[in-house]
Every structure is written in C-alpha cells, then in structure tokens.
Design an enzyme around this catalytic site. Structure first.
Site, mmCIF file in Angstrom:
data_model
loop_
_atom_site.group_PDB
_atom_site.id
_atom_site.type_symbol
_atom_site.label_atom_id
_atom_site.label_comp_id
_atom_site.label_asym_id
_atom_site.label_seq_id
_atom_site.Cartn_x
_atom_site.Cartn_y
_atom_site.Cartn_z
ATOM 1 N N TYR A 118 0.839 -1.212 0.000
ATOM 2 C CA TYR A 118 0.000 0.000 0.000
ATOM 3 C C TYR A 118 0.874 1.262 0.000
ATOM 4 O O TYR A 118 0.349 2.369 -0.122
ATOM 5 C CB TYR A 118 -0.931 0.047 1.221
ATOM 6 C CG TYR A 118 -1.926 -1.082 1.344
ATOM 7 C CD1 TYR A 118 -2.124 -1.996 0.317
ATOM 8 C CD2 TYR A 118 -2.678 -1.249 2.504
ATOM 9 C CE1 TYR A 118 -3.024 -3.047 0.447
ATOM 10 C CE2 TYR A 118 -3.583 -2.289 2.637
ATOM 11 C CZ TYR A 118 -3.743 -3.183 1.608
ATOM 12 O OH TYR A 118 -4.633 -4.227 1.747
ATOM 13 N N HIS A 158 0.460 -11.549 2.302
ATOM 14 C CA HIS A 158 -0.626 -10.835 1.612
ATOM 15 C C HIS A 158 -1.462 -11.755 0.704
ATOM 16 O O HIS A 158 -2.687 -11.717 0.728
ATOM 17 C CB HIS A 158 -0.023 -9.676 0.815
ATOM 18 C CG HIS A 158 -0.961 -8.535 0.602
ATOM 19 N ND1 HIS A 158 -0.551 -7.226 0.528
ATOM 20 C CD2 HIS A 158 -2.308 -8.496 0.445
ATOM 21 C CE1 HIS A 158 -1.601 -6.443 0.344
ATOM 22 N NE2 HIS A 158 -2.672 -7.187 0.288
HETATM 23 N N1 LIG Z 1 -5.707 -8.490 2.071
HETATM 24 C C1 LIG Z 1 -6.091 -8.066 0.888
HETATM 25 O O1 LIG Z 1 -5.774 -8.676 -0.151
HETATM 26 C C2 LIG Z 1 -6.923 -6.836 0.799
HETATM 27 C C3 LIG Z 1 -7.569 -6.516 -0.407
HETATM 28 C C4 LIG Z 1 -8.363 -5.369 -0.420
HETATM 29 C C5 LIG Z 1 -8.489 -4.591 0.726
HETATM 30 N N2 LIG Z 1 -7.832 -4.917 1.877
HETATM 31 C C6 LIG Z 1 -7.950 -4.119 3.115
HETATM 32 O O2 LIG Z 1 -9.327 -3.988 3.437
HETATM 33 C C7 LIG Z 1 -9.634 -2.602 3.549
HETATM 34 C C8 LIG Z 1 -11.083 -2.328 3.181
HETATM 35 O O3 LIG Z 1 -11.366 -2.740 1.869
HETATM 36 P P1 LIG Z 1 -11.614 -1.703 0.681
HETATM 37 O O4 LIG Z 1 -10.903 -0.450 0.954
HETATM 38 O O5 LIG Z 1 -11.293 -2.454 -0.561
HETATM 39 O O6 LIG Z 1 -13.191 -1.521 0.665
HETATM 40 P P2 LIG Z 1 -14.364 -1.121 1.692
HETATM 41 O O7 LIG Z 1 -13.815 -0.825 3.036
HETATM 42 O O8 LIG Z 1 -15.413 -2.168 1.536
HETATM 43 O O9 LIG Z 1 -14.952 0.206 1.038
HETATM 44 C C9 LIG Z 1 -14.216 1.398 1.007
HETATM 45 C C10 LIG Z 1 -15.018 2.413 0.198
HETATM 46 O O10 LIG Z 1 -16.254 2.678 0.861
HETATM 47 C C11 LIG Z 1 -16.382 4.071 1.132
HETATM 48 N N3 LIG Z 1 -17.016 4.190 2.467
HETATM 49 C C12 LIG Z 1 -16.489 3.868 3.655
HETATM 50 N N4 LIG Z 1 -17.372 4.083 4.640
HETATM 51 C C13 LIG Z 1 -18.508 4.544 4.053
HETATM 52 C C14 LIG Z 1 -19.766 4.940 4.561
HETATM 53 N N5 LIG Z 1 -20.035 4.894 5.869
HETATM 54 N N6 LIG Z 1 -20.703 5.353 3.660
HETATM 55 C C15 LIG Z 1 -20.444 5.388 2.338
HETATM 56 N N7 LIG Z 1 -19.254 5.039 1.800
HETATM 57 C C16 LIG Z 1 -18.287 4.613 2.659
HETATM 58 C C17 LIG Z 1 -14.964 4.611 1.117
HETATM 59 O O11 LIG Z 1 -14.949 5.958 0.693
HETATM 60 P P3 LIG Z 1 -14.280 7.175 1.546
HETATM 61 O O12 LIG Z 1 -12.892 6.780 1.909
HETATM 62 O O13 LIG Z 1 -14.336 8.310 0.574
HETATM 63 O O14 LIG Z 1 -15.195 7.358 2.744
HETATM 64 C C18 LIG Z 1 -14.316 3.745 0.044
HETATM 65 O O15 LIG Z 1 -14.583 4.210 -1.224
HETATM 66 C C19 LIG Z 1 -8.612 -1.936 2.624
HETATM 67 O O16 LIG Z 1 -8.537 -0.546 2.835
HETATM 68 C C20 LIG Z 1 -7.383 -2.710 3.005
HETATM 69 O O17 LIG Z 1 -6.878 -2.269 4.249
HETATM 70 C C21 LIG Z 1 -7.063 -6.041 1.919
#
Ligand SMILES: NC(=O)c1ccc[n+]([C@@H]2O[C@H](COP(=O)([O-])OP(=O)(O)OC[C@H]3O[C@@H](n4cnc5c(N)ncnc54)[C@H](OP(=O)(O)O)[C@@H]3O)[C@@H](O)[C@H]2O)c1
Length: 279
Positions: free
Chosen positions: A47, A105
């Site tokens: 990241y 990862h």
């Molecule tokens: N291990 C892996 O392979 C892997 C893969 C993917 C992700 N991850 C981890 O998991 C975390 C979360 O997954 P993600 O970032 O893919 O997706 P997510 O948390 O499901 O969704 C994030 C999105 O939702 C929006 N959001 C957040 N809270 C909200 C709310 N209350 N109302 C409306 N929109 C909202 C955010 O926008 P804003 O920021 O503009 O609020 C962003 O665009 C990542 O950040 C990372 O740390 C790990």
C-alpha cells in the site's frame, strides 16, 4: 474486544482499512480515526503507506501500545532472505519498534514459496519483530499446507468477505481451526465495481428497522457472524459511522437475510486466490 473460543489472540472488533490512504493526508485521516476510537489499523508493504499510517498513530497522541498495527508481506518477497529483510523494512518504515500483526498478503500458489514466507514470519515472531502472525487470502488447502510444513497455524486469515460473497465454508474452516477471520472490502467498496450492496432492499430494510445506515447494517452483519471487518474511509464522519455499527446487534433472521445475498461468483474482481496472484 472479541475472541474466538480457543484462541489466545484478542483483537478489537473492527479495524480501519487504509488502502489508498497515503502521504500526509493519509496520516491525518488515520489520526482522526484513532482519535475516534479505532485501535486496529490495516496496512501493507504494497500500500506504500506503512510510514503514513504509523505517522497517523503519532499524530493522534494515543499511546503506541494501545494500537494494533497490521502489515503484510508482498508476493515478490516470499523467498528468503528477501522475506526477512522485507519484514524488517516494514518494521523500520513504521518506526513503531515492532509490528503487531504480520500477514502473508497472497499465497501466490504458482510461485510456490508461501511455506518459505510463513517460516520467515514464524522466525520474525520468535525474534520479537512482530507480535502475531497470520495470512491473507489463504484457501483451506494453503492453510493446511503451512500447518503441515511448520506445525504453526496462522492466528488470522484476512479474506474478501461482504454480503455478495459471504464465504460460509471458509468461515466454518476458520472456526474449526481457531483462526480469526478479518474481512477485506467489508462493504463491497461501496459499489466501486458496479451495483452497491448498500442499495440492496434487504440491507435497507434491516437498516430501517434499526434506524441505522446501510453501511452500518452490513458492518453489524459481519459482527453477528463473528467476523472482524476492516472498512476503509478517509472521512472522519464515515469513520465514526462505521465504528458505531458495532453497537448494533442484528437478529438471526436479519443476519441470514443479508447472507442470502451471497452468490458463487460474488467476488468484486474475480480475485480467486487459487489462481489470482499479487506481487
Ligand atoms: N488483504 C487483501 O488482499 C486486501 C484486499 C483489499 C483490501 N484490503 C484491506 O481492506 C480494507 C477495506 O477494503 P476496501 O478499501 O477495498 O473496501 P471497503 O472498506 O469495503 O470500502 C471502502 C469504500 O467505501 C467508502 N465508504 C467507507 N465508509 C462509508 C460509509 N459509511 N458510507 C459510504 N461510503 C463509505 C470509502 O470511501 P471514503 O474513503 O471516501 O469514505 C471507500 O470508497 C482496505 O482498505 C485494506 O486495508 C485487503
């Protein structure tokens, strides 16, 4: 604090996802989240934000020992001694002295080095560089292989998990093995890849019944299934909204109704760890 029955590791019930939170703005966003109560932060070498997330901890003024800092070993660093150096580099980038939870990862099965990477994590824990170790995106066959090779089971498996992809079998496997499940993309990236799970009538009905937002209904669904979600938000108001979801207890029927949105092809981007790889 939540804990699986046979498991000594105790984690906060929710964590902050930090993918794309980078630089000074990212550090400030993390600081606001910590100030509002987040204690588990999910970063990764790939990241390019381990330093920014750690800076957010310092900016928050909260004692470092109260924070559970997570990072992940990248696919290109599975072989030793690269793995050892990359773990050390992650610790150095944070400036926090140690990483609280280090994950592999992705298994990258065709590369075939995840057992070697796991041995590096086991040794890093032994050396005190990291406190706890786990994996991400490991299928049961990958979990079994590292256990057979090393005798050490991961404490955590962080997987893609949201209402369109509820992963019931994988969850059952984790429960049997005493592995804590963390959910990535827990709210399905709020529809970044098409129709949003937050717009599903079932989710809206549950939200209305509890006078909460659709996002909170989905996060409460994770909690009801014993899963630790890692929602990412750059915005303090949404960060607080997401944190407050943990105060809501869904009924069994509501939980089952949201699970019913699951589909066999429900992954957001077709990232099946049996074949998909990241480096
Ligand atoms: N291990 C892996 O392979 C892997 C893969 C993917 C992700 N991850 C981890 O998991 C975390 C979360 O997954 P993600 O970032 O893919 O997706 P997510 O948390 O499901 O969704 C994030 C999105 O939702 C929006 N959001 C957040 N809270 C909200 C709310 N209350 N109302 C409306 N929109 C909202 C955010 O926008 P804003 O920021 O503009 O609020 C962003 O665009 C990542 O950040 C990372 O740390 C790990």
């Amino acid at each position: 604090m939540s804990q699986t029955a046979a498991h000594p590791l105790s984690l906060p019930s929710i964590g902050l996802g930090t993918y794309r939170l980078r630089g000074l703005d990212g550090a400030r966003a993390v600081a606001r989240a910590v100030e509002s109560g987040y204690r588990l932060l999910d970063s990764a070498f790939n990241y390019e934000n381990e330093a920014a997330v750690a800076e957010g901890v310092r900016l928050s003024g909260i004692d470092r020992d109260e924070i559970f800092f997570t990072s992940k070993l990248a696919g290109r660093h599975h072989a030793r001694p690269l793995a050892d150096e990359a773990i050390q580099e992650s610790v150095l980038r944070t400036g926090l002295g140690r990483i609280d939870l280090m994950l592999i990862h992705w298994p990258n099965p065709s590369q075939g080095l995840y057992v070697e990477a796991w041995e590096a994590l086991v040794d890093a824990r032994e050396a005190g560089l990291v406190r706890h170790i786990g994996v991400s995106n490991f299928l049961p066959e990958h979990l079994e292989r590292i256990e057979a090779a090393t005798g050490v089971m991961p404490e955590v498996n962080q997987i893609e998990l949201h209402p369109r992809f509820p992963q019931a079998e994988q969850l059952a496997h984790h429960r049997e093995k005493g592995i804590i499940t963390q959910a990535w993309s827990p709210i399905g990236r709020a529809g970044a890849y098409g129709s949003s799970v937050l717009d599903e009538p079932v989710v809206r009905e549950v939200a209305e019944a509890h006078d909460i937002t659709a996002t909170q209904a989905v996060l409460a669904w994770h909690a009801a299934r014993g899963v630790l979600p890692l929602p990412k938000s750059a915005h303090p108001q949404r960060q607080r909204e997401n944190l407050a979801a943990l105060d809501v207890a869904l009924g069994e029927d509501e939980t089952a109704a949201i699970t019913g949105l699951g589909r066999a092809d429900g992954r957001l981007k077709d990232q099946d760890p049996a074949v998909y790889e990241e480096f």
